[in-house]
Scaffold this motif. Structure first.
Motif, short mmCIF file in Angstrom:
data_model
loop_
_atom_site.label_atom_id
_atom_site.label_comp_id
_atom_site.label_asym_id
_atom_site.label_seq_id
_atom_site.Cartn_x
_atom_site.Cartn_y
_atom_site.Cartn_z
N ALA A 168 36.71 13.96 28.23
CA ALA A 168 35.37 14.44 28.57
C ALA A 168 35.29 14.89 30.02
CB ALA A 168 34.33 13.36 28.29
N VAL A 169 35.88 14.14 30.92
CA VAL A 169 35.84 14.50 32.34
C VAL A 169 36.64 15.77 32.60
CG1 VAL A 169 36.60 13.77 34.65
CG2 VAL A 169 35.37 12.17 33.17
N VAL A 170 37.84 15.86 32.04
CA VAL A 170 38.67 17.05 32.24
C VAL A 170 37.98 18.27 31.64
CG1 VAL A 170 40.86 18.16 31.64
CG2 VAL A 170 40.83 15.80 32.45
N ARG A 171 37.44 18.13 30.45
CA ARG A 171 36.77 19.25 29.79
C ARG A 171 35.56 19.72 30.59
NH1 ARG A 171 36.72 22.21 24.78
NH2 ARG A 171 35.17 23.77 25.30
N ALA A 172 34.76 18.79 31.09
CA ALA A 172 33.58 19.16 31.89
C ALA A 172 34.01 19.88 33.17
CB ALA A 172 32.77 17.92 32.22
N ALA A 173 35.05 19.39 33.83
CA ALA A 173 35.52 20.03 35.06
C ALA A 173 36.04 21.44 34.79
CB ALA A 173 36.61 19.17 35.71
N VAL A 174 36.79 21.60 33.71
CA VAL A 174 37.34 22.91 33.37
C VAL A 174 36.23 23.87 32.95
CG1 VAL A 174 38.80 24.09 31.68
CG2 VAL A 174 39.64 22.06 32.84
N ASP A 175 35.28 23.40 32.13
CA ASP A 175 34.16 24.26 31.73
C ASP A 175 33.34 24.70 32.93
OD1 ASP A 175 34.81 24.20 29.06
OD2 ASP A 175 33.28 22.73 28.51
N ARG A 176 33.07 23.77 33.83
CA ARG A 176 32.28 24.10 35.02
C ARG A 176 33.02 25.12 35.89
NH1 ARG A 176 26.97 23.38 36.68
NH2 ARG A 176 26.95 23.60 38.92
N GLY A 177 34.30 24.90 36.09
CA GLY A 177 35.09 25.86 36.87
C GLY A 177 35.13 27.23 36.23
N GLY A 178 35.25 27.28 34.91
CA GLY A 178 35.24 28.55 34.20
C GLY A 178 33.91 29.27 34.34
N ALA A 179 32.82 28.54 34.25
CA ALA A 179 31.50 29.14 34.40
C ALA A 179 31.30 29.69 35.80
CB ALA A 179 30.41 28.11 34.07
N ILE A 180 31.78 28.96 36.80
CA ILE A 180 31.68 29.44 38.18
C ILE A 180 32.50 30.72 38.35
CG2 ILE A 180 32.34 28.91 40.57
CD1 ILE A 180 31.53 25.97 39.92
N GLY A 181 33.69 30.75 37.77
CA GLY A 181 34.51 31.95 37.83
C GLY A 181 33.86 33.15 37.17
N VAL A 182 33.23 32.93 36.02
CA VAL A 182 32.55 34.04 35.34
C VAL A 182 31.37 34.52 36.17
CG1 VAL A 182 31.14 34.61 33.31
CG2 VAL A 182 33.33 33.48 33.02
N ARG A 183 30.63 33.58 36.79
CA ARG A 183 29.51 34.00 37.64
C ARG A 183 30.00 34.83 38.82
NH1 ARG A 183 25.84 29.68 40.48
NH2 ARG A 183 27.81 29.34 41.52
N ARG A 184 31.10 34.44 39.40
CA ARG A 184 31.64 35.23 40.52
C ARG A 184 32.06 36.62 40.06
NH1 ARG A 184 35.25 30.45 43.11
NH2 ARG A 184 33.52 29.36 44.16
N PHE A 185 32.59 36.71 38.85
CA PHE A 185 33.08 37.98 38.32
C PHE A 185 31.94 38.88 37.85
CE2 PHE A 185 34.81 40.50 34.75
CZ PHE A 185 35.71 41.26 35.46
N THR A 186 30.95 38.29 37.13
CA THR A 186 29.89 39.10 36.52
C THR A 186 28.58 39.06 37.29
OG1 THR A 186 29.06 37.30 35.11
CG2 THR A 186 30.85 38.68 34.22
N GLY A 187 28.38 38.05 38.12
CA GLY A 187 27.13 37.90 38.83
C GLY A 187 26.09 37.09 38.06
N ASN A 188 26.41 36.69 36.83
CA ASN A 188 25.49 35.91 36.00
C ASN A 188 26.16 34.64 35.51
OD1 ASN A 188 23.24 37.73 35.96
ND2 ASN A 188 24.41 39.01 34.55
#
Length: 90
Positions: A67-87
């Motif tokens: 659960a901790v690893v999945r949450a960290a990876v999901d959060r990092g992925g969402a931050i990366g998408v926001r940086r790439f798309t702006g949303n």
């Protein structure tokens, strides 16, 4: 970019990150189990030679790590998408 593009951009990223999270969580769990229990192998639920306490402790530890690893990876992925798309992906 629009929210739809953000969602579409995150979908394949999320799938790949989910698979990577599973592999990483498994590796982390094996190392933590070795350190805490001194065994090379975590008990399997149907292992006749292991007690309830050991089996349930291993399952709880594995679930918490996943659960901790999945949450960290999901959060990092969402931050990366926001940086790439702006949303932020929803």
């Amino acid at each position: 970019m629009s929210r739809t593009v953000s969602k579409v951009a995150y979908r394949p990223v999320g799938i790949l990150l989910g698979m990577a999270a599973g592999v990483a969580a498994g590796a982390v769990f094996r190392q933590v189990w070795k350190l805490t229990a001194g065994d090379g192998e975590a008990p399997d639920a149907i292992d006749e030679d292991r007690g309830w306490g050991e089996i349930l402790a291993a399952a709880a530890l594995q679930g918490a790590i996943f659960a901790v690893v999945r949450a960290a990876v999901d959060r990092g992925g969402a931050i990366g998408v926001r940086r790439f798309t702006g949303n932020w992906p929803d």
